[in-house]
Write an enzyme that holds these catalytic residues in place. Structure first.
Site, PDB file in Angstrom:
ATOM      1  CB  THR A 168      86.709   1.317  51.743  1.00 43.08           C
ATOM      2  OG1 THR A 168      87.934   1.044  51.040  1.00 43.08           O
ATOM      3  CG2 THR A 168      86.364   0.121  52.604  1.00 43.08           C
ATOM      4  CD  GLU A 308      85.552  -0.889  56.276  1.00 44.77           C
ATOM      5  OE1 GLU A 308      84.706   0.027  56.410  1.00 44.77           O
ATOM      6  OE2 GLU A 308      86.697  -0.691  55.846  1.00 44.77           O
ATOM      7  CE  LYS A 415     101.348  10.926  66.547  1.00 43.12           C
ATOM      8  NZ  LYS A 415     102.441  10.468  65.714  1.00 43.12           N
ATOM      9  CD1 TRP A 420      97.706  12.242  69.768  1.00 45.44           C
ATOM     10  CD2 TRP A 420      96.200  10.823  70.600  1.00 45.44           C
ATOM     11  NE1 TRP A 420      98.136  10.976  69.500  1.00 45.44           N
ATOM     12  CE2 TRP A 420      97.231  10.077  69.994  1.00 45.44           C
ATOM     13  CE3 TRP A 420      95.133  10.131  71.187  1.00 45.44           C
ATOM     14  CZ2 TRP A 420      97.237   8.688  69.964  1.00 45.44           C
ATOM     15  CZ3 TRP A 420      95.139   8.759  71.144  1.00 45.44           C
ATOM     16  CH2 TRP A 420      96.177   8.048  70.544  1.00 45.44           C
TER      17      TRP A 420
HETATM   18  P1  ADP Z   1      85.827   6.282  54.325  1.00 46.32           P
HETATM   19  O1  ADP Z   1      86.651   5.707  55.453  1.00 46.32           O
HETATM   20  O2  ADP Z   1      86.510   6.143  53.056  1.00 46.32           O
HETATM   21  O3  ADP Z   1      85.284   7.655  54.609  1.00 46.32           O
HETATM   22  P2  ADP Z   1      83.308   5.176  55.093  1.00 46.32           P
HETATM   23  O4  ADP Z   1      82.232   5.881  54.397  1.00 46.32           O
HETATM   24  O5  ADP Z   1      83.160   3.735  55.339  1.00 46.32           O
HETATM   25  O6  ADP Z   1      84.577   5.336  54.228  1.00 46.32           O
HETATM   26  O7  ADP Z   1      83.572   5.987  56.419  1.00 46.32           O
HETATM   27  C1  ADP Z   1      83.588   5.449  57.687  1.00 46.32           C
HETATM   28  C2  ADP Z   1      84.237   6.427  58.630  1.00 46.32           C
HETATM   29  O8  ADP Z   1      83.519   7.669  58.668  1.00 46.32           O
HETATM   30  C3  ADP Z   1      84.252   5.970  60.062  1.00 46.32           C
HETATM   31  O9  ADP Z   1      85.298   5.080  60.313  1.00 46.32           O
HETATM   32  C4  ADP Z   1      84.418   7.285  60.812  1.00 46.32           C
HETATM   33  O10 ADP Z   1      85.770   7.715  60.826  1.00 46.32           O
HETATM   34  C5  ADP Z   1      83.635   8.255  59.961  1.00 46.32           C
HETATM   35  N1  ADP Z   1      82.295   8.447  60.549  1.00 46.32           N
HETATM   36  C6  ADP Z   1      81.139   7.979  60.092  1.00 46.32           C
HETATM   37  N2  ADP Z   1      80.109   8.391  60.865  1.00 46.32           N
HETATM   38  C7  ADP Z   1      80.640   9.146  61.852  1.00 46.32           C
HETATM   39  C8  ADP Z   1      80.108   9.844  62.990  1.00 46.32           C
HETATM   40  N3  ADP Z   1      78.810   9.892  63.264  1.00 46.32           N
HETATM   41  N4  ADP Z   1      80.992  10.482  63.796  1.00 46.32           N
HETATM   42  C9  ADP Z   1      82.308  10.471  63.555  1.00 46.32           C
HETATM   43  N5  ADP Z   1      82.860   9.840  62.498  1.00 46.32           N
HETATM   44  C10 ADP Z   1      82.047   9.182  61.655  1.00 46.32           C
END
Ligand code: ADP
Length: 514
Positions: A168, A308, A415, A420
């Protein structure tokens, strides 16, 4: 006794289809040093030679082999050769800091690293005890492939064997690794191609701007060849001017990347007649971006996923019940997150882990599970998993038919006075202002309200906080109106191009609001 075929679901099946059925289809390297074209057949031949190379170098089933490279056909070759050799391709994010690089490479225990020639110097100064050899993808690999015969007997693969590994990006703490099996990789590639998913097909020419070193290039190196879609790889130069040039010259029809890429390309996008679809994910797609691309005839398909979840798990395609909505209302629907893919399950839960109703109102943590969703990290670190469910850290609301909206990451919610504010929604509203080029919202400590929203923006033309607040009035709740506007040249981004809220918070560390 079995009534149906028992072939294991492995990368080999994808590979064989690419090699035989789609052997004539093209893979194009549009790299800074020049453009070269090859076919899937020729690429597959090189893959088999590379398997021999790996075996000769002592790589055994289960070993981890790292890649340290930008997008190129050579990187795609590793996506196949390493798993076909029974080993595990560990995609190393080239933008990590030295200490993180040392951590992820030793965490995976990579025994070999394949690096772009231009990047290999970076590795020489690092302490990498597990690594026996670093090979450059240009010079070293070309020499080895030239001398190697194609592997004739590939090792036997089972579905449960690990095929890939990706850390990640470590927005909190050190990155943790997700391990993909052959089975999860195969099922993810199939699911991603479905019509209500990415709808890839043999007719498309796909440009993954998303890096192959992060979240498996969204699985496109498997999904595209599985369907016969052609691939265009663009190397290190993902500047708007270069992307526009490559899309035009190579007649790209389908491209994929994080929102900030497409914000940058927008001024040039009207002159790209071949481009029909852009898959946008990694962060919420602002409604204003969907609208702007609609106007020039390019459809943005919003994608949600995580490292994940292999990573593609959801797209925002309007449903049957949305038929007949106005263009404006349809934009609202597409700006929500969408429906989880067939094969996966999603739900929302409260802080106590109790399921919340799908009423379009209740907001809880999104959880999902399924055959291409992780159930633990490499080395075991179970706090994000329970009973087969992944705790995504994303807060969402669900409509009655499972159409969901990510409100925010739980750690990015602002917050304010016990309520929120969604940083994502406020960013989307700011981006609708014509003067705003990029906008990120973070919560800043407030003496009265606990936290208040502050907008960090880069602008096309001057804009004051008062003007922004006037514009936002009526578009967001009154108490969401930002307390400060901090104008910057460019909003800080993470290694994969998302707004870097950790950096933004530290840039604003001195600020305290009344
Ligand atoms: P990191 O958490 O380090 O950015 P990832 O690339 O695995 O690693 O990112 C996943 C996260 O990106 C998701 O948990 C979410 O918060 C955000 N995300 C991905 N696609 C979307 C989307 N279409 N809309 C909103 N958030 C998104």
């Amino acid at each position: 006794m079995s009534y149906m075929g028992q072939q294991p679901l492995t990368v080999r099946t994808i590979f064989e289809r690419m090699r035989t059925v789609y052997g004539d289809n093209l893979v194009i390297d549009a790299l800074p040093e020049g453009t070269t074209r090859t076919t899937y057949r020729a690429l597959a031949d090189r893959v088999l030679r590379l398997v021999t190379v790996l075996q000769d170098l002592g790589v055994r089933p289960g070993d981890r082999v790292g890649s340290f490279a930008n997008n190129s056909s050579r990187h795609v070759e590793l996506y196949y050769a390493v798993p076909l050799a029974g080993a595990v391709l560990h995609m190393v994010n080239i933008r990590l800091h030295d200490d993180q690089l040392e951590h992820v490479i030793s965490d995976a225990g990579d025994i070999l690293l394949f690096s772009d020639d231009a990047l290999s110097d970076r590795l020489t100064t690092l302490n990498l005890p597990s690594v026996r050899k670093v090979l450059t993808l240009g010079q070293d690999v070309e020499d080895l492939i030239a001398e190697a015969a194609p592997c004739e007997e590939l090792p036997e693969l089972t579905e449960e064997m690990p095929a890939g590994m990706c850390h990640t990006s470590g927005t909190t703490g050190m990155p943790k690794a997700v391990v993909y099996t052959h089975r999860s990789t195969y099922l993810h590639a199939m699911a991603a191609c479905m019509v209500d998913a990415l709808a890839l097909s043999e007719q498309e020419r796909v440009l993954p701007v998303v890096p192959l070193f992060h979240a498996c290039g969204w699985g496109l190196p498997y999904a595209a060849p599985f369907t016969g879609a052609e691939l265009v790889l663009v190397g290190s130069d993902t500047s708007p001017a270069n992307l526009a040039r490559v899309i035009a010259e190579e007649e790209v029809t389908w491209a994929a990347g994080v929102p900030t890429i497409w914000t940058g390309l927008l001024p040039l996008a009207a002159d790209l007649p071949s481009l029909r679809t852009i898959g946008v994910g990694g962060a919420a797609t602002p409604r204003a971006l969907l609208e702007a691309y609609d106007r020039i005839g390019i459809t943005i398909l919003q994608i949600w996923g995580m490292t994940e979840t292999s990573p593609v798990a959801c797209t925002s395609r309007p449903r049957r019940r949305h038929h007949g909505l106005s263009a404006e209302e349809l934009l609202d629907v597409r700006a929500r997150t969408g429906t989880i893919f067939a094969g996966l399950e999603a739900r929302i839960v409260d802080a106590a882990g109790e399921q919340l109703p799908w009423d379009g109102e209740s907001v809880g943590e999104l959880e999902c599970r399924g055959p291409w969703v992780a159930t633990d990290y490499w080395g075991g670190s179970p706090e994000k998993f329970h009973d087969g469910w992944l705790r995504t850290g994303d807060m969402a609301r669900m409509e009655r038919d499972g159409y969901f909206t990510i409100v925010d990451r739980s750690k990015d919610l602002v917050k304010s006075g016990g309520e929120w504010i969604s940083s994502v929604q406020l960013e989307g509203a700011c981006l609708a202002h014509p003067a705003v080029r990029e906008a990120a919202v973070v919560g800043v400590p407030s003496r009265t309200w606990d936290e208040r929203p502050v907008v960090v923006a880069s602008l096309h033309e001057p804009l004051t906080l008062a003007e922004l607040r006037t514009f936002l009035t009526g578009r967001v709740a009154k108490w969401w109106l930002p307390d400060e506007l901090v104008v910057v040249e460019e909003v800080a981004k993470t290694s994969v191009g998302k707004y870097d809220k950790k950096v933004l918070r530290s840039q604003l560390a001195e600020m305290v609001l009344p």
